[in-house]
Design an enzyme around this catalytic site. Structure first.
Site, PDB file in Angstrom:
ATOM      1  N   GLU A  25      10.443  -1.528   1.912  1.00  0.00           N
ATOM      2  CA  GLU A  25      10.402  -2.973   1.700  1.00  0.00           C
ATOM      3  C   GLU A  25      11.506  -3.434   0.752  1.00  0.00           C
ATOM      4  OE1 GLU A  25       6.234  -1.342   2.426  1.00  0.00           O
ATOM      5  OE2 GLU A  25       7.939  -0.806   1.161  1.00  0.00           O
ATOM      6  N   VAL A  70       0.853  -1.180   0.000  1.00  0.00           N
ATOM      7  CA  VAL A  70       0.000   0.000   0.000  1.00  0.00           C
ATOM      8  C   VAL A  70       0.891   1.233   0.000  1.00  0.00           C
ATOM      9  CG1 VAL A  70      -1.842   1.250   1.168  1.00  0.00           C
ATOM     10  CG2 VAL A  70      -1.757  -1.232   1.306  1.00  0.00           C
ATOM     11  N   GLU A  71       0.645   2.144  -0.892  1.00  0.00           N
ATOM     12  CA  GLU A  71       1.407   3.394  -0.916  1.00  0.00           C
ATOM     13  C   GLU A  71       1.111   4.154   0.380  1.00  0.00           C
ATOM     14  OE1 GLU A  71       2.267   7.135  -0.882  1.00  0.00           O
ATOM     15  OE2 GLU A  71       0.241   6.937  -1.709  1.00  0.00           O
ATOM     16  N   ASP A  98      14.116   8.720   4.884  1.00  0.00           N
ATOM     17  CA  ASP A  98      13.509   7.736   5.780  1.00  0.00           C
ATOM     18  C   ASP A  98      14.622   7.180   6.654  1.00  0.00           C
ATOM     19  OD1 ASP A  98      10.792   7.759   4.717  1.00  0.00           O
ATOM     20  OD2 ASP A  98      11.646   6.806   2.951  1.00  0.00           O
ATOM     21  N   ARG A 101       6.430   8.588   9.777  1.00  0.00           N
ATOM     22  CA  ARG A 101       6.212   9.783   8.962  1.00  0.00           C
ATOM     23  C   ARG A 101       4.716   9.854   8.689  1.00  0.00           C
ATOM     24  NH1 ARG A 101       7.742  10.858   3.525  1.00  0.00           N
ATOM     25  NH2 ARG A 101       9.203   9.124   3.360  1.00  0.00           N
ATOM     26  N   CYS A 121      12.918   8.337  -0.130  1.00  0.00           N
ATOM     27  CA  CYS A 121      11.689   7.958  -0.839  1.00  0.00           C
ATOM     28  C   CYS A 121      11.926   8.080  -2.341  1.00  0.00           C
ATOM     29  CB  CYS A 121      10.538   8.862  -0.413  1.00  0.00           C
ATOM     30  SG  CYS A 121       9.020   8.612  -1.378  1.00  0.00           S
TER      31      CYS A 121
END
Length: 274
Positions: A222, A82-83, A189, A250, A182
């Site tokens: 991931e 899932v975004e 991140d 975040r 990202c």
């Protein structure tokens, strides 16, 4: 089902609906990133992605707001992830919707995320009255961060990894210096990497340099963990291996991918920066 990357809300101005809207969820095909790692067909690992959402709120039938922490476990074998921004928008949309119970909220989220990811997603809500609540845990094993190493590689380089086959060990290591970017917004991140393995002793200085080499690497959480798992197995000859990244939150959500040669479930640790 998945959509094109141009339709993703990530990195774009967004409205914030305040009523339940499952259509906000945006799926990203795992196969797209895995193909760049040479992963085709049967997965070379077991694992799960643990998402902790700390800002979930909804209305009881009498209109009184309810709050909970939401733990989501997405199996690594699911075809989609899932975004993250779409999940934030989706959960925010519960804020002015009424539900009969926390169980109904959990069942709704589980159904929607299972449909989005194509996997059997597990969802658990924890409310303030629930006990025991999660406590801050210490990162297990030895820290790599005390080593005085010269770091100059700022893109992923598995050649930094090596191991001594004459010294077989079983050990757990960690580093708080994990950082990646990202792939859509270029936002950083940061997190903690936990590594457990059995096999030739991994050179710790090289391992730390390897972890630091992700510092300017653009990829999803991931995919970073899956790349690490494959690199460590190939370059260090690990007989058993578990790689677990605990990223900082975040948008009120932290993402924690776990990949392992062992199918046993993993504990949802909460570390000091989470």
């Amino acid at each position: 089902m998945t959509a094109s990357e141009t339709e993703s809300p990530l990195g774009k101005p967004s409205d914030y609906p305040s009523t339940y809207t499952p259509a906000l969820l945006f799926a990203i095909d795992r196969a797209r990133n895995r193909s760049t790692l040479g992963i085709e067909g049967e997965l070379p690992f077991f694992g799960t992605d643990i998402w902790n959402a700390w800002e979930l709120t909804w209305l009881a039938k009498n209109g009184q707001p309810q709050v909970a922490e939401c733990e989501v476990r997405v199996p690594a074998a699911s075809p989609n992830i899932v975004e993250s921004k779409s999940l934030k928008l989706y959960l925010n949309a519960f804020s002015m919707s009424s539900f009969s119970s926390a169980d109904e909220v959990a069942a709704t989220i589980r159904s929607d995320l299972s449909a989005c990811t194509g996997g059997d997603v597990l969802v658990q809500l924890r409310q303030p009255a629930d006990t025991p609540l999660p406590k801050i845990a210490a990162a297990p094993g030895d820290s790599l961060d005390n080593a005085d190493v010269h770091c100059e590689t700022w893109e992923v380089d598995p050649a930094l990894l090596s191991a001594d086959a004459s010294q077989p060990v079983s050990e757990t290591l960690h580093s708080h210096l994990l950082r990646s970017l990202c792939p859509v917004t270029n936002q950083p991140d940061s997190g903690t990497l936990l590594l457990s393995y059995t096999g030739p002793r991994i050179d710790r200085a090289g391992l730390l340099r390897y972890i630091v080499s992700y510092r300017l690497h653009n990829d999803f959480h991931e995919s970073c963990v899956e790349r690490m798992f494959l690199d460590l197995r190939q370059h260090c000859g690990c007989e058993s291996l578990s790689v677990y990244a605990r990223y900082q939150r975040r948008g009120g959500i932290d993402i924690n991918p776990y990949r392992s040669s062992d199918p046993a479930p993993v504990e949802n640790l909460r570390l000091w920066r989470q």
